[in-house]
Structures are given as C-alpha cells and as structure tokens.
Motif scaffolding. Structure first.
Motif, PDB file in Angstrom:
ATOM      1  N   ALA A 291      80.700  16.943  73.285  1.00 24.03           N
ATOM      2  CA  ALA A 291      80.660  17.615  71.989  1.00 24.03           C
ATOM      3  C   ALA A 291      81.563  16.906  70.979  1.00 24.03           C
ATOM      4  CB  ALA A 291      81.088  19.078  72.141  1.00 24.03           C
ATOM      5  N   SER A 292      82.685  16.397  71.459  1.00 21.88           N
ATOM      6  CA  SER A 292      83.606  15.697  70.561  1.00 21.88           C
ATOM      7  C   SER A 292      83.009  14.393  70.059  1.00 21.88           C
ATOM      8  CB  SER A 292      84.935  15.425  71.276  1.00 21.88           C
ATOM      9  OG  SER A 292      85.557  16.626  71.659  1.00 21.88           O
ATOM     10  N   VAL A 293      82.369  13.650  70.945  1.00 24.63           N
ATOM     11  CA  VAL A 293      81.731  12.398  70.513  1.00 24.63           C
ATOM     12  C   VAL A 293      80.577  12.712  69.555  1.00 24.63           C
ATOM     13  CG1 VAL A 293      80.582  10.285  71.262  1.00 24.63           C
ATOM     14  CG2 VAL A 293      82.391  11.256  72.663  1.00 24.63           C
ATOM     15  N   ALA A 294      79.826  13.789  69.843  1.00 20.66           N
ATOM     16  CA  ALA A 294      78.766  14.200  68.913  1.00 20.66           C
ATOM     17  C   ALA A 294      79.359  14.605  67.567  1.00 20.66           C
ATOM     18  CB  ALA A 294      77.965  15.349  69.518  1.00 20.66           C
ATOM     19  N   GLY A 295      80.501  15.306  67.598  1.00 23.90           N
ATOM     20  CA  GLY A 295      81.180  15.671  66.359  1.00 23.90           C
ATOM     21  C   GLY A 295      81.611  14.442  65.572  1.00 23.90           C
ATOM     22  N   PHE A 296      82.034  13.404  66.285  1.00 24.68           N
ATOM     23  CA  PHE A 296      82.377  12.121  65.669  1.00 24.68           C
ATOM     24  C   PHE A 296      81.166  11.547  64.933  1.00 24.68           C
ATOM     25  CE2 PHE A 296      82.529   7.493  65.853  1.00 24.68           C
ATOM     26  CZ  PHE A 296      83.823   7.187  65.440  1.00 24.68           C
ATOM     27  N   GLY A 297      79.999  11.599  65.589  1.00 27.56           N
ATOM     28  CA  GLY A 297      78.775  11.107  64.966  1.00 27.56           C
ATOM     29  C   GLY A 297      78.368  11.925  63.755  1.00 27.56           C
ATOM     30  N   LEU A 298      78.470  13.256  63.859  1.00 25.60           N
ATOM     31  CA  LEU A 298      78.117  14.123  62.732  1.00 25.60           C
ATOM     32  C   LEU A 298      79.063  13.912  61.554  1.00 25.60           C
ATOM     33  CD1 LEU A 298      77.252  17.442  64.604  1.00 25.60           C
ATOM     34  CD2 LEU A 298      75.664  15.952  63.369  1.00 25.60           C
ATOM     35  N   ALA A 299      80.352  13.762  61.838  1.00 24.70           N
ATOM     36  CA  ALA A 299      81.320  13.506  60.769  1.00 24.70           C
ATOM     37  C   ALA A 299      81.009  12.181  60.075  1.00 24.70           C
ATOM     38  CB  ALA A 299      82.739  13.502  61.332  1.00 24.70           C
ATOM     39  N   THR A 300      80.575  11.199  60.857  1.00 26.28           N
ATOM     40  CA  THR A 300      80.177   9.916  60.281  1.00 26.28           C
ATOM     41  C   THR A 300      78.998  10.093  59.330  1.00 26.28           C
ATOM     42  OG1 THR A 300      80.934   8.735  62.259  1.00 26.28           O
ATOM     43  CG2 THR A 300      79.386   7.576  60.832  1.00 26.28           C
ATOM     44  N   PHE A 322      88.054  14.589  66.137  1.00 25.57           N
ATOM     45  CA  PHE A 322      87.079  14.558  67.234  1.00 25.57           C
ATOM     46  C   PHE A 322      87.326  13.359  68.147  1.00 25.57           C
ATOM     47  CE2 PHE A 322      84.125  17.155  64.443  1.00 25.57           C
ATOM     48  CZ  PHE A 322      84.107  18.257  65.282  1.00 25.57           C
ATOM     49  N   ASP A 323      87.628  12.225  67.557  1.00 24.31           N
ATOM     50  CA  ASP A 323      87.860  11.022  68.348  1.00 24.31           C
ATOM     51  C   ASP A 323      89.068  11.196  69.258  1.00 24.31           C
ATOM     52  OD1 ASP A 323      87.245   8.304  69.072  1.00 24.31           O
ATOM     53  OD2 ASP A 323      88.983   7.686  67.912  1.00 24.31           O
ATOM     54  N   MET A 324      90.106  11.874  68.778  1.00 25.97           N
ATOM     55  CA  MET A 324      91.297  12.092  69.588  1.00 25.97           C
ATOM     56  C   MET A 324      90.999  12.982  70.796  1.00 25.97           C
ATOM     57  SD  MET A 324      94.387  11.599  70.383  1.00 25.97           S
ATOM     58  CE  MET A 324      94.771  10.499  69.023  1.00 25.97           C
ATOM     59  N   VAL A 325      90.195  14.042  70.607  1.00 29.46           N
ATOM     60  CA  VAL A 325      89.848  14.916  71.733  1.00 29.46           C
ATOM     61  C   VAL A 325      89.123  14.125  72.813  1.00 29.46           C
ATOM     62  CG1 VAL A 325      88.508  16.928  72.467  1.00 29.46           C
ATOM     63  CG2 VAL A 325      89.728  16.976  70.287  1.00 29.46           C
ATOM     64  N   SER A 326      88.108  13.383  72.428  1.00 31.22           N
ATOM     65  CA  SER A 326      87.345  12.626  73.414  1.00 31.22           C
ATOM     66  C   SER A 326      88.204  11.534  74.046  1.00 31.22           C
ATOM     67  CB  SER A 326      86.084  12.019  72.783  1.00 31.22           C
ATOM     68  OG  SER A 326      86.413  11.069  71.796  1.00 31.22           O
ATOM     69  N   MET A 327      89.104  10.935  73.248  1.00 26.13           N
ATOM     70  CA  MET A 327      89.952   9.867  73.784  1.00 26.13           C
ATOM     71  C   MET A 327      90.898  10.396  74.854  1.00 26.13           C
ATOM     72  SD  MET A 327      92.603   7.350  71.797  1.00 26.13           S
ATOM     73  CE  MET A 327      93.944   8.546  71.865  1.00 26.13           C
ATOM     74  N   VAL A 328      91.491  11.558  74.627  1.00 25.74           N
ATOM     75  CA  VAL A 328      92.411  12.138  75.605  1.00 25.74           C
ATOM     76  C   VAL A 328      91.667  12.492  76.887  1.00 25.74           C
ATOM     77  CG1 VAL A 328      93.826  14.171  76.102  1.00 25.74           C
ATOM     78  CG2 VAL A 328      94.109  12.950  73.944  1.00 25.74           C
ATOM     79  N   ILE A 329      90.486  13.103  76.763  1.00 23.53           N
ATOM     80  CA  ILE A 329      89.725  13.465  77.963  1.00 23.53           C
ATOM     81  C   ILE A 329      89.280  12.213  78.705  1.00 23.53           C
ATOM     82  CG2 ILE A 329      87.592  14.537  78.796  1.00 23.53           C
ATOM     83  CD1 ILE A 329      87.835  16.562  76.540  1.00 23.53           C
ATOM     84  N   ARG A 330      88.741  11.225  77.980  1.00 23.57           N
ATOM     85  CA  ARG A 330      88.300   9.999  78.642  1.00 23.57           C
ATOM     86  C   ARG A 330      89.459   9.291  79.331  1.00 23.57           C
ATOM     87  NH1 ARG A 330      85.922   8.951  73.523  1.00 23.57           N
ATOM     88  NH2 ARG A 330      87.378   7.211  73.303  1.00 23.57           N
ATOM     89  N   GLY A 331      90.592   9.219  78.650  1.00 23.24           N
ATOM     90  CA  GLY A 331      91.747   8.545  79.237  1.00 23.24           C
ATOM     91  C   GLY A 331      92.235   9.231  80.491  1.00 23.24           C
ATOM     92  N   ALA A 332      92.304  10.568  80.455  1.00 19.88           N
ATOM     93  CA  ALA A 332      92.757  11.310  81.628  1.00 19.88           C
ATOM     94  C   ALA A 332      91.771  11.173  82.792  1.00 19.88           C
ATOM     95  CB  ALA A 332      92.946  12.789  81.268  1.00 19.88           C
ATOM     96  N   LEU A 333      90.474  11.234  82.493  1.00 19.49           N
ATOM     97  CA  LEU A 333      89.475  11.088  83.548  1.00 19.49           C
ATOM     98  C   LEU A 333      89.568   9.727  84.216  1.00 19.49           C
ATOM     99  CD1 LEU A 333      86.286  12.769  82.018  1.00 19.49           C
ATOM    100  CD2 LEU A 333      87.542  13.514  84.025  1.00 19.49           C
ATOM    101  N   VAL A 334      89.732   8.672  83.424  1.00 15.60           N
ATOM    102  CA  VAL A 334      89.833   7.327  83.996  1.00 15.60           C
ATOM    103  C   VAL A 334      91.069   7.216  84.882  1.00 15.60           C
ATOM    104  CG1 VAL A 334      90.230   4.894  83.446  1.00 15.60           C
ATOM    105  CG2 VAL A 334      88.526   6.192  82.179  1.00 15.60           C
ATOM    106  N   GLN A 335      92.200   7.740  84.414  1.00 11.77           N
ATOM    107  CA  GLN A 335      93.435   7.658  85.195  1.00 11.77           C
ATOM    108  C   GLN A 335      93.336   8.447  86.491  1.00 11.77           C
ATOM    109  OE1 GLN A 335      95.848   5.695  84.651  1.00 11.77           O
ATOM    110  NE2 GLN A 335      96.277   5.436  82.483  1.00 11.77           N
ATOM    111  N   LEU A 336      92.765   9.642  86.430  1.00 16.79           N
ATOM    112  CA  LEU A 336      92.724  10.507  87.613  1.00 16.79           C
ATOM    113  C   LEU A 336      91.642  10.090  88.597  1.00 16.79           C
ATOM    114  CD1 LEU A 336      93.320  13.965  85.906  1.00 16.79           C
ATOM    115  CD2 LEU A 336      94.932  12.633  87.267  1.00 16.79           C
TER     116      LEU A 336
END
Length: 419
Positions: A291-300, A322-336
C-alpha cells in the motif's frame, strides 16, 4: 531526534544502539557538511558545472565496483572494527581537505582525489554499518530502530547542507574542520560500542563466497521480492529528477519554489520516520508495504498533474512519507530474513540495487521527459509504479499475505513465489 525513550521497550535501554545512533548521526552530519563544501569549493575554483558531476562520479564508481568485496569483508571480520577503520580514513581525508584549504594548496584534482578516498571508505563502511543493527536491539524493536536511524539520516540530509552553507561564509576550511570534529565524535562513540556477538566464521575469499549474496537473494523469494520491488519502484517513480522543469515551466515559480519542492519529500520522510520510531509495526506488514509503494505511485501522479504549488508540495510530502514506510519494512524484512553471517554481502547487493536504481531512475526520467515532456513522463512513471505493485503482489503472494516481520507459516493459496 534521539531514539524513543518512554516505556519498557525503549530503544534507550539498549546502550549499544544508543552509541550506534549517535555515532551514525554525527558521521552523517559531517558527511553532508563536507559534501556541500566540496561542491562550493570546486565550482569556485573551476566555474564549470561538469566538474560538479565529477564529484558524484568519484563516489558512485567505488560504491558499485567495491560493493561485493565490501560485503564479503563485512561478513568475515568484526564489523565494528571495519566501521571504525573506514571512519578513520574518512576523517583523515577531511582533515587533509581542511589543511590544504587553509594553506591554499588545494586544486580540483586534489579535492576529487580525497573525495574518491572517502568514497572507497564509504563503500566498505555501508555494509558493515547496516549489518550491525540487528545485533544491537531485540528483533521486535528492529523496525523502530531502523526508523530512528532513518530519522537521523533525513535530519542530516536537511540540516547538514544548510549548516555547511552557513559555515562556508568563514571559508571551506571551517566547514571541513567542523566535519572532521563530528567524525571524531563518531569514532569515539563507535570505539565505546560493545555488543555480544560471536565473530563470523571466516571463509577464504573465492568467487563463490564473493557472489554468495547474489545467490542468496535469488533463492529467497521474500528478499528478492522486496529488493526488486524497491529497484523498479524507484526506477519508474523518479519525479524528483524533473523538479527544475516543474518549478519553472509548470508551477511558474523561482529558485525559492524549487528549494521548497526539493525539501518536501525529505520533510515527509523525516516526520514519518519519527512516527515509526515510536510505533512498532506488528501486523499486516506485507499489505502495508504494498500500500505504501502504491501510495508513492499515486502521490507521483498527483504531483504530475498539479498546477498548484501547495498541492505539489503536499504530493511530494506524501511521496516522501510513503517511501519511508515501505523503506523501513523492506529494510527490516531483508535483515530478518538474512542469516547474520550473510548480512554484509546481502546489504552490499542491496546497496548496488539502490545506487543503480537512483542513478538510472534519474536518467530514465530525463530521457523520457525529453521525448514526451516532463508531465507525461511523470504520469507514466506513477502509472508504472502502480503496475509494478500489482505484478509483485501477484508474483510474490507470500509477501502479499505477510503479517509479521519474522517469517511465519502461511496457508497455501495455490500460488507460489515464482516469476
């Protein structure tokens, strides 16, 4: 702002993370100040705009070429010592910039050579620094720790250049001197950072171990999904590269308006990262990420069709958040999802994806704008981002259904994570 301090699960209860946070914040401010001074100084010496591009080039080349070896080093040696060594090299380079500036014996070649040294050290520092974080806080606090670190980074990106510009009135040596002082603070804090972590098992450097991060990502759908989602979303949604065109030709504003437009995404990202550092993402992380990445696209898209400066600023603010939300989730998922002995190499591959997507995204936006116009190019980018979200939700159903950051069994729906 400092890590969240209230409650039994406060990040401030974890001493190693506090040292890490302040050390990373100090070095980030120092680097941003150095960067603005280097740009001003080189342009003052040569008066050629192309030389400003060389500053980016001498940093980009080592960040890509040395990423895989740097990731391998981060997985073979004490990451804290790697960070300390890299920051010491950067500190020496900045001290030399200050000293030669004071003496008046610094030319363009000397500046670029020292910036290149900083770029090499940064290439090795990044995967070591990134892969340290999961060892500093309990797993449930990792997203908040990442958000808190991101907040510091965003604050440095906003305030660092401004402070560097103000200090430049006293001369470039002053800026470099303060930057060197901040790096010294970072080095001192990093030297006092202690955490319980068994040293990784050392393996001889071979082509297999060097490319192990690439192999790991290819065979982990969750990791491959989030990294590739970031790659294509940034590649297509590069509206910020066209801001000068929008400021002058669409919004009919001047340099002050362009400055506001450039700041809006960073402000949105900063405020969102502060919120995320105080709230734990525990459920529906997969749907929230998409949803955050989609929000990024809609904001664009909103920014693309806007002819009002306030609406454009609001769209860019939302884009950054929106980019920050997706970045934090993506970063945490990759690390974990990555074993500790692989985190350095996976972080290095991720860095290649991020650096490449940012550079290619700006290039793609510029080429497309030249062909169809800035507004149409940005509309295409926003629509492309939404298409990517839809495809990735289909191709990676386990990410779409993901509830928590830690891997968990999910009922099969007859779909598999394969392209």
């Amino acid at each position: 702002m400092p890590p969240h301090s209230s409650g039994a699960d406060s990040l401030l209860r974890h001493r190693a993370f506090v040292f890490y946070w302040f050390a990373r914040n100090a070095s980030s401010f120092g680097f941003q100040m150095m960067s603005v001074a280097v740009g001003w100084q080189i342009y003052a010496i040569t008066g050629r705009a192309v030389d400003l591009g060389l500053i980016g080039l001498v940093q980009f080349v080592p960040s890509v070429l040395l990423a895989l070896p740097a990731g391998h080093v981060a997985d073979q040696f004490d990451r804290r010592r790697i960070v300390k060594l890299c920051q010491a090299v950067e500190w020496i380079a900045i001290v030399l910039l200050a000293g030669f500036s004071l003496s008046g014996h610094l030319d363009e070649a000397g500046i670029l050579a020292l910036v290149f040294v900083v770029g090499v050290a940064k290439a090795f520092e990044f995967p070591a620094m990134s892969s340290m974080l999961p060892a500093l806080v309990p797993t449930p606090l990792l997203p908040r720790a990442m958000a808190s670190s991101s907040a510091a980074g965003q604050a440095a990106m906003i305030a660092g250049p401004a402070l560097g510009g103000l200090l430049y009135v006293a001369g470039p040596a002053t800026v470099y001197g303060v930057s060197a002082l901040l790096y010294l603070v970072a080095l001192t804090l990093m030297s006092r950072l202690v955490y319980d972590h068994a040293p990784p098992r050392r393996e001889p450097a071979t082509l297999k171990t060097l490319f192990a991060g690439v192999h790991f990502i290819r065979h982990r759908p969750a990791v491959f999904g989030v990294i590739s989602l970031d790659l294509f979303a940034v590649l297509l949604g590069g509206a910020t590269a066209l801001l000068p065109i929008f400021a002058r030709d669409v919004l009919h504003t001047g340099p002050w308006g362009l400055g506001l437009l450039r700041s809006a995404p960073a402000v949105g990202a900063l405020l969102m990262s502060i919120w995320l550092s105080r709230h734990t993402l525990e459920r529906r992380v997969g749907p929230i990420m998409f949803a955050s990445v989609a929000g990024f696209g809609l904001a664009t898209l909103v920014f693309a069709v806007s002819t009002s400066l306030p609406l454009s600023l609001a769209a860019l603010f939302a884009l950054g958040a929106f980019d920050m939300v997706s970045m934090v989730i993506r970063g945490a998922l990759v690390q974990l999802e990555t074993p500790d002995d692989m985190r350095g190499r996976v972080s290095a591959v991720n860095a290649i994806f991020v650096n490449t997507s940012n550079q290619l995204g700006e290039f793609e936006s510029g080429i497309l704008a030249a062909a169809v116009g800035a507004v149409n190019a940005t509309v295409i980018g926003g629509i492309g981002t939404l298409v990517v979200v839809g495809l990735w939700m289909w191709w990676f159903p386990s990410l779409r259904r993901r509830q928590g950051l830690v891997s968990e069994p999910v009922p099969a729906e007859g779909a598999s994570d394969t392209i």
